[in-house]
Design an enzyme around this catalytic site. Structure first.
Site, PDB file in Angstrom:
ATOM      1  N   LYS A 194      49.688 -78.513  15.638  1.00 37.83           N
ATOM      2  CA  LYS A 194      48.244 -78.622  15.448  1.00 37.83           C
ATOM      3  C   LYS A 194      47.627 -77.231  15.518  1.00 37.83           C
ATOM      4  CE  LYS A 194      44.726 -79.382  18.113  1.00 37.83           C
ATOM      5  NZ  LYS A 194      43.805 -78.473  17.385  1.00 37.83           N
ATOM      6  N   GLU A 270      51.258 -70.856  27.556  1.00 43.87           N
ATOM      7  CA  GLU A 270      50.840 -69.444  27.546  1.00 43.87           C
ATOM      8  C   GLU A 270      49.317 -69.474  27.573  1.00 43.87           C
ATOM      9  OE1 GLU A 270      49.096 -66.423  26.350  1.00 43.87           O
ATOM     10  OE2 GLU A 270      50.217 -66.435  24.465  1.00 43.87           O
ATOM     11  N   CYS A 304      44.413 -62.676  24.455  1.00 40.64           N
ATOM     12  CA  CYS A 304      44.668 -63.119  25.834  1.00 40.64           C
ATOM     13  C   CYS A 304      45.132 -61.985  26.739  1.00 40.64           C
ATOM     14  CB  CYS A 304      45.677 -64.276  25.838  1.00 40.64           C
ATOM     15  SG  CYS A 304      47.143 -63.901  24.884  1.00 40.64           S
ATOM     16  N   GLU A 401      37.809 -65.063  32.191  1.00 41.83           N
ATOM     17  CA  GLU A 401      38.241 -64.529  30.903  1.00 41.83           C
ATOM     18  C   GLU A 401      37.086 -64.703  29.915  1.00 41.83           C
ATOM     19  OE1 GLU A 401      41.196 -66.724  28.558  1.00 41.83           O
ATOM     20  OE2 GLU A 401      42.132 -64.800  28.118  1.00 41.83           O
TER      21      GLU A 401
HETATM   22  P1  ADP Z   1      39.231 -72.687  23.399  1.00 41.03           P
HETATM   23  O1  ADP Z   1      38.443 -73.440  24.412  1.00 41.03           O
HETATM   24  O2  ADP Z   1      39.054 -71.236  23.517  1.00 41.03           O
HETATM   25  O3  ADP Z   1      39.071 -73.188  21.995  1.00 41.03           O
HETATM   26  P2  ADP Z   1      41.546 -74.211  23.952  1.00 41.03           P
HETATM   27  O4  ADP Z   1      42.595 -73.936  24.959  1.00 41.03           O
HETATM   28  O5  ADP Z   1      40.642 -75.355  24.233  1.00 41.03           O
HETATM   29  O6  ADP Z   1      40.762 -72.887  23.776  1.00 41.03           O
HETATM   30  O7  ADP Z   1      42.198 -74.411  22.514  1.00 41.03           O
HETATM   31  C1  ADP Z   1      43.505 -74.046  22.161  1.00 41.03           C
HETATM   32  C2  ADP Z   1      44.133 -75.177  21.395  1.00 41.03           C
HETATM   33  O8  ADP Z   1      44.203 -76.314  22.262  1.00 41.03           O
HETATM   34  C3  ADP Z   1      43.357 -75.634  20.166  1.00 41.03           C
HETATM   35  O9  ADP Z   1      44.274 -75.996  19.143  1.00 41.03           O
HETATM   36  C4  ADP Z   1      42.626 -76.865  20.669  1.00 41.03           C
HETATM   37  O10 ADP Z   1      42.295 -77.786  19.648  1.00 41.03           O
HETATM   38  C5  ADP Z   1      43.657 -77.459  21.613  1.00 41.03           C
HETATM   39  N1  ADP Z   1      43.115 -78.356  22.641  1.00 41.03           N
HETATM   40  C6  ADP Z   1      41.886 -78.355  23.198  1.00 41.03           C
HETATM   41  N2  ADP Z   1      41.774 -79.352  24.103  1.00 41.03           N
HETATM   42  C7  ADP Z   1      42.956 -80.012  24.120  1.00 41.03           C
HETATM   43  C8  ADP Z   1      43.473 -81.125  24.846  1.00 41.03           C
HETATM   44  N3  ADP Z   1      42.749 -81.782  25.736  1.00 41.03           N
HETATM   45  N4  ADP Z   1      44.745 -81.504  24.611  1.00 41.03           N
HETATM   46  C9  ADP Z   1      45.517 -80.850  23.724  1.00 41.03           C
HETATM   47  N5  ADP Z   1      45.085 -79.808  23.003  1.00 41.03           N
HETATM   48  C10 ADP Z   1      43.826 -79.364  23.193  1.00 41.03           C
END
Ligand code: ADP
Length: 503
Positions: A194, A270, A304, A401
């Site tokens: 994804k 990570e 990061c 961050e």
């Molecule tokens: P940001 O908040 O900076 O967008 P995230 O860690 O939320 O960073 O996003 C990194 C990835 O994790 C993206 O592909 C996002 O769609 C996905 N993501 C966000 N929330 C979830 C969740 N609850 N479970 C799995 N994947 C998630």
């Protein structure tokens, strides 16, 4: 955007940008609409305009993708073919990427506001390099013969872990894709990836090239969509055998909980960082200024490992502060297609707003804003390089961050104080040391709890270099041969030797 007769969209004076060709989910070797028919917009952060609509994966689509990946793993050719056979296809994929470098670089630039020149010179070529590195490993994966104290022939097999879920963020859409997918495919796994909802374009193009290269149907599935829906469907899926995630620490916690509450799949995370760079009195101040600025402004601070906390020893502090502010004021912010530009727009409106609110918070908490703090231009998500001094350790801008072009500058007197300050964070992803003194470099690099230490450099990555976090920056390593182990599991096989008591 005007469509030209040659099929290119001329959207600025620097580069011809291709029309977006792939907007659907890639499942079982085909581009398909989502079951719900839902789509979401992907936005150009330079203009705030919608680039195109992308099919949105929900739980039903993830289920279909998992079925395809499961079948490809349980009875398909990919895990069963020789490592050399997998390598041949991966090498072909790398070649196709190189034939499309400019188009792919343009996609990451319009989707993520990344510098076009950097994508073309570094990110996209690195995708091909990652594929080649792990293709080279694909036929060298094997177990061991165990030295037993009994009459047994005992050996281990290294087997692919199965169907792997990859969830990646929006700051490096290409490198994250191949940093995850390449070792997994080399190991013989099948994949559901994804991409981040903010930057799905290049991932879909890579899926198209994978098919052209001969990756069998079902082996690679790309399901754009939102984290709380498609991401959560992956992490909680009972038929996904392992998850590798890169993103924020908050989301990492949810990923781990979902894995724990479903089939106890192993996860590797990570996560975020608040990386320090320690600049000692013996440093060349001009070089240190350049390094510190690159450390926080590279990729508009959406990195990061960014050097977001800069600690300078008191003997050179005043000179450093003056010079770093002067230099930050000359930093060129603008259209990331312009070769003169050093910093493009933040990737999304949400990130733009978040950075601005951190800046406001810093000012309200009493830190001194030395430069920046403002948006640039009246269209697009541009923020000028920002430097704060007089920052107390308990201020939010010193702890969180920010993931933007915001440097937090502080002074230290002695080495022990520098080490203590560097370690006083919940994160532990990276750290920098600027000194000519080997004793200082060696002592400090062993004293800081972080996954990578850069001495007199920043962003010095290599495919062969394992990368990952300490503390709340996560666990597990991407890159290097070490990453292969995330996608392999060890099986032990025992057989009695003739006439042994085990028979
Ligand atoms: P940001 O908040 O900076 O967008 P995230 O860690 O939320 O960073 O996003 C990194 C990835 O994790 C993206 O592909 C996002 O769609 C996905 N993501 C966000 N929330 C979830 C969740 N609850 N479970 C799995 N994947 C998630």
């Amino acid at each position: 955007m005007a469509n030209l007769s040659n099929g290119l969209c001329h959207i600025n004076s620097f580069v011809n940008i291709p029309t977006v060709k792939f907007t659907k989910l890639f499942i079982n070797g085909e581009f398909v609409d989502s079951v719900s028919g839902k789509t979401f917009e992907t936005v150009d952060p330079r203009t705030e305009e919608v680039i195109t609509e992308i099919a949105e994966a929900t739980k039903e689509d993830v289920d279909i993708a998992v079925k395809a990946a499961r079948k490809a793993f349980d009875s398909g050719s990919w895990p069963r073919m020789t490592g050399a056979g997998r390598a041949k296809i991966m090498l072909k994929w790398a070649e196709l990427i190189e034939q499309n470098i400019e188009e792919l670089a343009a996609l990451d630039t319009i989707d993520g506001g990344k510098l076009y020149s950097w994508c073309k010179a570094v990110d996209i070529p690195e995708a091909a390099n990652l594929l080649r590195y792990y293709a080279g490993a694909a036929d060298k994966i094997h177990g061991d013969v165990c030295k037993t104290s009994r009459d047994l022939h005992l050996y281990t097999l290294m087997e692919p872990v199965g169907v792997v879920g990859h969830i990646i963020p929006w700051n490096f859409p290409t490198i994250m894709f191949f940093g995850k997918v390449s070792p997994a495919l080399a190991a013989g796994c099948t994949v559901i990836l994804k991409p981040a909802e903010q930057t799905p374009l290049s991932a879909l193009f890579y899926a198209h090239l994978a098919k052209q290269a001969g990756i069998p149907d079902g082996v690679l599935n790309v399901v754009p969509g939102f984290g709380s829906i498609a991401g959560a469907a992956i992490t909680s899926h009972m038929d996904i055998d392992a998850v590798s995630f890169t993103g924020s620490s908050e989301t990492g916690r949810q990923v781990m909980m979902a894995a724990a509450m479903s089939n106890l799949k192993p996860v590797s995370l990570e996560l975020g960082g608040k990386s320090p760079v320690l600049i000692f009195d013996d440093a060349d101040v001009d070089k240190a200024v350049e390094l510190a600025l690159f450390g926080i402004l590279h990729n508009k601070g959406e990195v990061c490992v960014a050097f977001s906390r800069v600690f300078v020893q008191e003997g050179i502090y005043d000179e450093f502060e003056k010079k770093v502010v002067e230099k930050a004021k000359t930093w060129v912010v603008g259209d990331p297609f312009d070769p003169k530009v050093q910093q493009g727009p933040q990737t999304s409106k949400a990130q733009f707003d978040k950075i601005l609110s951190y800046i406001e918070h810093g000012v309200n908490e009493g830190a001194t804003l030395l430069t920046g703090g403002k948006t640039v231009g009246n269209k697009g998500y541009y923020i000028g390089p920002t430097i704060f001094s007089n920052v107390k350790e308990d201020m939010v801008i010193a702890k969180d961050e920010i993931f933007g072009p915001v440097m937090v500058l502080s002074k230290f007197k002695i080495i022990e104080e520098a080490i203590e300050k560097a370690n006083s964070t919940r994160y532990g992803l990276a750290a920098g040391i600027v000194t000519k003194n080997l004793d200082i470099a060696n002592t400090v690099s062993r004293s800081i709890r972080a996954g990578i230490i850069w001495i007199n450099c920043f962003f010095a990555f290599d495919i062969d270099c394992p990368f990952g976090g300490y503390k709340m920056s996560g666990f597990g390593r991407d890159y290097g041969l070490e990453a292969l182990h995330k996608y392999l599991q060890v099986k032990s096989v025992a057989t009695p030797i003739y006439n042994s008591p085990w028979l």
